[in-house]
Scaffold this motif. Structure first.
Motif, mmCIF file in Angstrom:
data_model
loop_
_atom_site.group_PDB
_atom_site.id
_atom_site.type_symbol
_atom_site.label_atom_id
_atom_site.label_comp_id
_atom_site.label_asym_id
_atom_site.label_seq_id
_atom_site.Cartn_x
_atom_site.Cartn_y
_atom_site.Cartn_z
ATOM 1 N N ALA A 98 153.631 99.417 83.197
ATOM 2 C CA ALA A 98 154.565 99.973 82.414
ATOM 3 C C ALA A 98 155.500 99.399 81.666
ATOM 4 O O ALA A 98 155.934 98.175 81.989
ATOM 5 N N GLY A 99 156.430 100.175 81.089
ATOM 6 C CA GLY A 99 157.426 99.670 80.364
ATOM 7 C C GLY A 99 158.795 100.688 80.361
ATOM 8 O O GLY A 99 158.195 101.891 80.220
ATOM 9 N N ASN A 100 159.765 100.614 80.412
ATOM 10 C CA ASN A 100 161.027 101.494 80.497
ATOM 11 C C ASN A 100 162.312 101.021 80.331
ATOM 12 O O ASN A 100 162.672 100.000 80.413
ATOM 13 N N PHE A 101 163.219 101.627 79.623
ATOM 14 C CA PHE A 101 164.609 101.286 79.730
ATOM 15 C C PHE A 101 165.387 102.579 79.482
ATOM 16 O O PHE A 101 164.991 103.622 78.991
ATOM 17 N N SER A 109 164.574 104.449 68.324
ATOM 18 C CA SER A 109 163.936 104.120 67.009
ATOM 19 C C SER A 109 162.467 104.783 67.366
ATOM 20 O O SER A 109 162.074 104.700 68.525
ATOM 21 N N ASN A 111 160.074 102.819 66.827
ATOM 22 C CA ASN A 111 159.335 101.921 67.594
ATOM 23 C C ASN A 111 159.727 101.689 69.231
ATOM 24 O O ASN A 111 158.695 101.254 69.855
ATOM 25 N N SER A 115 156.807 101.700 71.901
ATOM 26 C CA SER A 115 156.723 100.634 72.811
ATOM 27 C C SER A 115 156.247 101.084 74.110
ATOM 28 O O SER A 115 155.378 100.417 74.618
ATOM 29 N N VAL A 116 157.135 101.841 74.736
ATOM 30 C CA VAL A 116 156.809 102.403 76.004
ATOM 31 C C VAL A 116 155.276 103.321 75.955
ATOM 32 O O VAL A 116 154.677 102.961 77.221
ATOM 33 N N GLY A 199 162.305 94.227 88.312
ATOM 34 C CA GLY A 199 161.798 94.663 86.758
ATOM 35 C C GLY A 199 162.751 96.166 86.597
ATOM 36 O O GLY A 199 163.319 96.390 85.849
ATOM 37 N N ALA A 200 162.241 96.969 87.772
ATOM 38 C CA ALA A 200 162.867 98.282 87.368
ATOM 39 C C ALA A 200 164.252 98.556 88.015
ATOM 40 O O ALA A 200 164.892 98.970 87.163
HETATM 41 N N1 COA Z 1 167.242 100.261 74.155
HETATM 42 C C1 COA Z 1 166.809 100.903 72.995
HETATM 43 N N2 COA Z 1 165.553 100.288 72.481
HETATM 44 C C2 COA Z 1 164.994 99.297 72.924
HETATM 45 C C3 COA Z 1 165.277 98.721 74.222
HETATM 46 C C4 COA Z 1 166.693 99.307 74.910
HETATM 47 N N3 COA Z 1 166.912 99.073 76.155
HETATM 48 N N4 COA Z 1 164.452 97.805 74.471
HETATM 49 C C5 COA Z 1 163.722 97.714 73.384
HETATM 50 N N5 COA Z 1 163.947 98.601 72.486
HETATM 51 C C6 COA Z 1 163.498 98.853 71.434
HETATM 52 C C7 COA Z 1 163.329 97.476 70.388
HETATM 53 O O1 COA Z 1 164.746 97.565 69.920
HETATM 54 C C8 COA Z 1 162.288 97.795 69.558
HETATM 55 O O2 COA Z 1 162.768 98.558 68.440
HETATM 56 P P1 COA Z 1 162.882 98.428 66.866
HETATM 57 O O3 COA Z 1 161.673 97.522 66.279
HETATM 58 O O4 COA Z 1 163.035 99.400 66.160
HETATM 59 O O5 COA Z 1 164.245 97.571 67.097
HETATM 60 C C9 COA Z 1 161.361 98.450 70.500
HETATM 61 O O6 COA Z 1 162.172 98.939 71.476
HETATM 62 C C10 COA Z 1 160.225 97.384 70.652
HETATM 63 O O7 COA Z 1 160.826 96.311 71.593
HETATM 64 P P2 COA Z 1 160.251 95.077 71.934
HETATM 65 O O8 COA Z 1 161.049 94.319 72.803
HETATM 66 O O9 COA Z 1 159.802 94.394 70.696
HETATM 67 O O10 COA Z 1 158.835 95.738 72.828
HETATM 68 P P3 COA Z 1 157.730 94.953 73.693
HETATM 69 O O11 COA Z 1 156.682 95.550 73.382
HETATM 70 O O12 COA Z 1 157.859 93.686 73.616
HETATM 71 O O13 COA Z 1 158.572 95.367 74.982
HETATM 72 C C11 COA Z 1 159.452 97.045 76.276
HETATM 73 C C12 COA Z 1 158.209 96.592 75.631
HETATM 74 C C13 COA Z 1 160.618 97.333 75.386
HETATM 75 C C14 COA Z 1 159.242 98.349 77.044
HETATM 76 C C15 COA Z 1 160.066 95.997 77.240
HETATM 77 O O14 COA Z 1 161.119 96.328 78.172
HETATM 78 C C16 COA Z 1 158.929 95.530 78.345
HETATM 79 O O15 COA Z 1 157.997 94.628 78.091
HETATM 80 N N6 COA Z 1 159.052 95.778 79.552
HETATM 81 C C17 COA Z 1 157.841 95.587 80.419
HETATM 82 C C18 COA Z 1 158.367 95.697 81.935
HETATM 83 C C19 COA Z 1 158.899 96.690 82.213
HETATM 84 O O16 COA Z 1 159.790 97.672 81.392
HETATM 85 N N7 COA Z 1 159.351 97.072 83.648
HETATM 86 C C20 COA Z 1 159.913 98.376 83.966
HETATM 87 C C21 COA Z 1 159.061 99.234 84.469
HETATM 88 S S1 COA Z 1 160.014 100.331 85.334
#
Ligand code: COA
Length: 285
Positions: A98-101, A109, A111, A115-116, A199-200
């Motif tokens: 998963a991915g989350n923020f 954005s 993107n 991404s999530v 991570g979470a």
């Molecule tokens: N707030 C707002 N936008 C965010 C952000 C945040 N905290 N984190 C990333 N983004 C945006 C970036 O700015 C980018 O957008 P843009 O191109 O318009 O600027 C986009 O998200 C992608 O970011 P990037 O870091 O290139 O993506 P990624 O595919 O490498 O990572 C994520 C994916 C963002 C979900 C990253 O947090 C991740 O890999 N997480 C995996 C683990 C995880 O989240 N675990 C928690 C589970 S609860």
């Protein structure tokens, strides 16, 4: 504590765990392997996957690390091929990656949203369909469990991409549970509440004050422990639950119910004090 399960509960299962290199995915991989499953861990970073596999191997289990970006359907196909060649054909899947923020939705954005959703919804789709196609071709039974979240039903402010994607994953599990029941493929979703992982918690509950606030929403007055979740997953993936499919099982110490109940706050009062208060409100005869 004595293990409630037989050590061969998952013998004969070959299980793919996405995001199996860290957090709850790692704990899941370790637990399933300890019950006899052959486990393949998929994830983007090779190092944590290798560590998980070594830990499983050191404990006498069988595991394989398969670096793979589940957003890419061709990479997923190749990962399943590798699992088949090295461990035998997979018959189970845990969609955990998963991915989350946290982000105000008006600041997302396209993107950021993508991404999530790509990881959670598309990644789960690619893996689930790849497993299903192969099981159906082999006329083999199988099981899928997707890790969703306790906000999957009501949505959640400030994690819109995750809420939308996880709701999609739940719909996918429920749709396929009906569509693939005829093939003996079961699909369920599990909704964990707060289970501490680096991570979470670092992304979603930054700082001890947020953590304390989160704890106040849990009537059980504690966060979950990984073994509690992984035992549930083991049960759902085992032959002990052949009739359970299309289900959403919540494991959150009653957190989600607490949030939706008007008088739930009384549960946090000292019970003797709550009783006294309620008795004082009772009309006297
Ligand atoms: N707030 C707002 N936008 C965010 C952000 C945040 N905290 N984190 C990333 N983004 C945006 C970036 O700015 C980018 O957008 P843009 O191109 O318009 O600027 C986009 O998200 C992608 O970011 P990037 O870091 O290139 O993506 P990624 O595919 O490498 O990572 C994520 C994916 C963002 C979900 C990253 O947090 C991740 O890999 N997480 C995996 C683990 C995880 O989240 N675990 C928690 C589970 S609860």
């Amino acid at each position: 504590m004595n293990d409630p399960f037989r050590p061969d509960l998952l013998q004969g299962k070959t299980t793919i765990v996405t995001g199996g290199g860290s957090g709850l995915g790692r704990s899941t991989a370790l637990r399933l392997a300890s019950l006899g499953a052959k486990v393949a861990v998929l994830g983007r970073r090779p190092e944590p996957l290798a560590e998980t596999v070594k830990t499983i191997g050191d404990a006498g289990g069988t595991a394989l690390a398969v670096p793979c970006d589940i957003r890419d359907p061709e990479a997923v196909r190749q990962a399943f091929d590798r699992v088949e060649a090295e461990l035998g054909a997979a018959n189970q899947l845990v969609n955990n990656a998963a991915g989350n923020f946290l982000c105000p939705s008006e600041d997302l954005s396209p993107n950021a949203f993508n991404s999530v959703v790509q990881i959670v919804l598309y990644g789960s789709f690619h893996c689930t369909i790849e497993l299903g196609k192969r099981l159906i071709a082999r006329q083999a039974k199988g099981a899928v469990v997707s890790i969703v979240t306790s906000y999957v039903t009501n949505g959640s402010a400030f994690v819109l991409p995750s809420a939308a994607a996880k709701a999609g994953v739940l719909a996918m599990m429920r749709s396929l549970a009906v569509e693939w029941a005829t093939y003996g493929i079961r699909l369920n979703a599990v909704a964990p509440g707060p289970f501490p992982t680096d991570g979470a918690f670092s992304r979603l509950l930054p700082g001890s004050e947020m953590e304390k606030q989160a704890l106040r929403r849990v009537p059980s007055r504690r966060f979950g422990e990984h073994w509690e979740l992984t035992n549930l997953l083991a049960y759902l993936l085992s032959d002990a639950s052949p009739y359970q499919t299309g289900d959403l099982v919540t494991i959150d110490g009653a957190e989600a119910l607490f949030s939706g109940q008007q008088f739930a706050g009384f549960a946090h009062l000292d019970r003797a004090m709550a009783k006294e208060l309620m008795a004082s409100l009772k009309p006297r005869k």
